[in-house]
Motif scaffolding. Structure first.
Motif, PDB file in Angstrom:
ATOM      1  N   SER A   1       0.830  -1.214   0.000  1.00 61.18           N
ATOM      2  CA  SER A   1       0.000   0.000   0.000  1.00 61.18           C
ATOM      3  C   SER A   1       0.857   1.254   0.000  1.00 61.18           C
ATOM      4  O   SER A   1       0.573   2.220  -0.726  1.00 61.18           O
ATOM      5  CB  SER A   1      -0.928   0.002   1.220  1.00 61.18           C
ATOM      6  OG  SER A   1      -1.808  -1.094   1.195  1.00 61.18           O
ATOM      7  N   ASN A   2       1.903   1.251   0.821  1.00 63.76           N
ATOM      8  CA  ASN A   2       2.806   2.408   0.866  1.00 63.76           C
ATOM      9  C   ASN A   2       3.516   2.606  -0.467  1.00 63.76           C
ATOM     10  O   ASN A   2       3.662   3.736  -0.961  1.00 63.76           O
ATOM     11  CB  ASN A   2       3.831   2.244   1.990  1.00 63.76           C
ATOM     12  CG  ASN A   2       3.211   2.366   3.370  1.00 63.76           C
ATOM     13  OD1 ASN A   2       2.169   3.000   3.537  1.00 63.76           O
ATOM     14  ND2 ASN A   2       3.843   1.759   4.360  1.00 63.76           N
TER      15      ASN A   2
ATOM     16  N   TYR B   1       2.452   1.637  -3.353  1.00 62.48           N
ATOM     17  CA  TYR B   1       1.422   2.091  -4.290  1.00 62.48           C
ATOM     18  C   TYR B   1       1.254   3.615  -4.191  1.00 62.48           C
ATOM     19  O   TYR B   1       1.242   4.318  -5.204  1.00 62.48           O
ATOM     20  CB  TYR B   1       0.105   1.382  -3.986  1.00 62.48           C
ATOM     21  CG  TYR B   1      -1.076   1.874  -4.800  1.00 62.48           C
ATOM     22  CD1 TYR B   1      -1.414   1.261  -6.002  1.00 62.48           C
ATOM     23  CD2 TYR B   1      -1.847   2.944  -4.364  1.00 62.48           C
ATOM     24  CE1 TYR B   1      -2.491   1.711  -6.758  1.00 62.48           C
ATOM     25  CE2 TYR B   1      -2.925   3.401  -5.109  1.00 62.48           C
ATOM     26  CZ  TYR B   1      -3.247   2.788  -6.297  1.00 62.48           C
ATOM     27  OH  TYR B   1      -4.314   3.249  -7.035  1.00 62.48           O
ATOM     28  N   SER B   2       1.127   4.112  -2.968  1.00 63.41           N
ATOM     29  CA  SER B   2       0.921   5.550  -2.756  1.00 63.41           C
ATOM     30  C   SER B   2       2.081   6.366  -3.301  1.00 63.41           C
ATOM     31  O   SER B   2       1.885   7.439  -3.909  1.00 63.41           O
ATOM     32  CB  SER B   2       0.731   5.842  -1.264  1.00 63.41           C
ATOM     33  OG  SER B   2      -0.427   5.204  -0.774  1.00 63.41           O
TER      34      SER B   2
ATOM     35  N   LEU C   1      -5.773  -4.932  -2.756  1.00 60.03           N
ATOM     36  CA  LEU C   1      -5.518  -3.491  -2.688  1.00 60.03           C
ATOM     37  C   LEU C   1      -6.423  -2.738  -3.664  1.00 60.03           C
ATOM     38  O   LEU C   1      -7.087  -1.765  -3.293  1.00 60.03           O
ATOM     39  CB  LEU C   1      -4.050  -3.211  -3.023  1.00 60.03           C
ATOM     40  CG  LEU C   1      -3.634  -1.732  -3.131  1.00 60.03           C
ATOM     41  CD1 LEU C   1      -3.724  -1.063  -1.771  1.00 60.03           C
ATOM     42  CD2 LEU C   1      -2.230  -1.614  -3.693  1.00 60.03           C
TER      43      LEU C   1
ATOM     44  N   LEU D   1      -9.618   0.304  -2.811  1.00 61.24           N
ATOM     45  CA  LEU D   1      -9.159   1.685  -2.956  1.00 61.24           C
ATOM     46  C   LEU D   1     -10.298   2.690  -3.002  1.00 61.24           C
ATOM     47  O   LEU D   1     -11.375   2.403  -3.524  1.00 61.24           O
ATOM     48  CB  LEU D   1      -8.362   1.832  -4.254  1.00 61.24           C
ATOM     49  CG  LEU D   1      -6.928   1.334  -4.232  1.00 61.24           C
ATOM     50  CD1 LEU D   1      -6.369   1.395  -5.636  1.00 61.24           C
ATOM     51  CD2 LEU D   1      -6.080   2.175  -3.300  1.00 61.24           C
TER      52      LEU D   1
END
Length: 348
Positions: free
Chosen positions: A73-74, A76-77, A121, A125
């Motif tokens: 997730s991190n 991805y961001s 994920l 979102l």
């Protein structure tokens, strides 16, 4: 991870398939990566399937799974922010930051074994205000999975991902009042929006390091098999492989992501919409490969039913992927035969 072949009778809930389960008819019943539950194990036994391959070291603590998901997730961001910077720079007249595109694609290929986390994920979102940037990365991740399912080698995967990351960079040249409009575009606005694929192609072709196949993926990702797409209205074999892959992933992500002006479509609604349109407008083989594989990752998802109850997807038939079997407490509901109940949303 090590792959071992075991008796279905020895399988445990939570085991993970290491290879597809294919019936004698040639139909893929379950895809590699499916996590087994009680219903699936019973289904395999009832079909007379005696042995399957699973990952022997699949067991992983809850804390480890949560850590892996948090790391993804991190990452991805961070990539979304990079794409945002690239597109915003293009909007003010700067050159394309191609090295950053290459870095993103190389990193994505490294995550190819994180299929279950990637799908989880993307299914959870919420990106109202950064849709364009998230969408570029989402389509890249779906394209990565689909390219792998189609058997593309690493070199082609890297080029496919470059095209997918850049497929919407032409939107940097679209006026904000059209790009960020809260609602449907009128005919004139849509004609302007349609120019983004041509704009993206023109931006990318200025960098001689970008291959022709990548350029065709950017230019042709809105073309349709029947010639009804844009900008060139080409059809069939005139549409590049990368464009065909990106087209399917583009539609699926657009349907299943939440927007300011609309709620997200469930994966099962999206499967039906894509399948109905796909037989005339999309490459059928690529479409079915995507739908069948992506559907397998919905097994185990929690869903809200139209009667208000919350259930878990227990099984998805390859013949009816948009009407799964849902388990609610001890009751098993087949949505293909029970027409009075349907899935209204995912339950995170």
């Amino acid at each position: 991870m090590k792959k071992i072949k075991i008796n279905v009778s020895d399988c445990c809930i939570g085991d993970k398939l290491a290879y597809d389960v294919i019936l004698e008819s040639g139909i893929t019943l379950l895809t590699e990566g499916t996590v087994l539950n009680e219903f699936i194990i019973n289904k395999l036994e009832n079909l007379g399937i005696e042995r399957i391959y699973i990952y022997s070291d699949f067991e992983e603590s809850v804390s480890q799974k949560e850590l892996h998901f948090a790391e993804l997730s991190n990452d991805y961001s961070e990539k979304v922010e990079t794409i945002k910077d690239i597109i915003n720079d293009l909007a003010i007249g700067k050159k394309l930051d191609y090295p950053s595109i290459v870095e993103i694609t190389h990193d994505l290929v490294k995550n190819i074994d994180e299929k279950d986390n990637i799908v989880k994920l993307l299914s959870t979102l919420k990106a109202f205000n950064q849709y364009t940037y998230n969408h570029c990365l989402n389509v890249s991740l779906y394209s990565l999975l689909l390219g792998k399912w189609l058997g593309l080698k690493e070199g082609m995967l890297n080029e496919l991902l470059q095209a997918a990351v850049m497929h919407d960079i032409g939107k940097a040249k679209i006026p904000d009042e059209i790009l960020n409009k809260r609602g449907s575009l009128n005919r004139g606005e849509f004609e302007i929006m349609k120019k983004h694929s041509q704009y993206g192609y023109e931006i990318a072709k200025e960098d001689r390091r970008i291959s022709l196949e990548v350029l065709k993926g950017i230019l042709l990702h809105h073309e349709k098999e029947d010639g009804s797409g844009y900008p060139l209205k080409v059809k069939g074999d005139k549409i590049s492989l990368f464009a065909k892959i990106i087209a399917i992933c583009d539609i699926y992500d657009a349907l299943t992501q939440e927007r300011v002006y609309k709620g997200r479509t469930t994966p099962f609604e999206a499967f039906k919409i894509i399948e109905i349109e796909g037989y005339t407008k999309l490459d059928t083989k690529i479409m079915l490969t995507f739908l069948q594989n992506i559907a397998s990752y919905c097994i185990g998802m929690n869903v809200v039913l139209s009667d208000g109850r919350v259930g878990e997807i227990a099984f998805i038939s390859p013949r009816n992927i948009y009407t799964p079997i849902v388990k609610v407490d001890s009751e098993v509901i087949d949505l293909m035969t029970n027409k009075n109940i349907n899935i209204v949303s995912l339950k995170n």
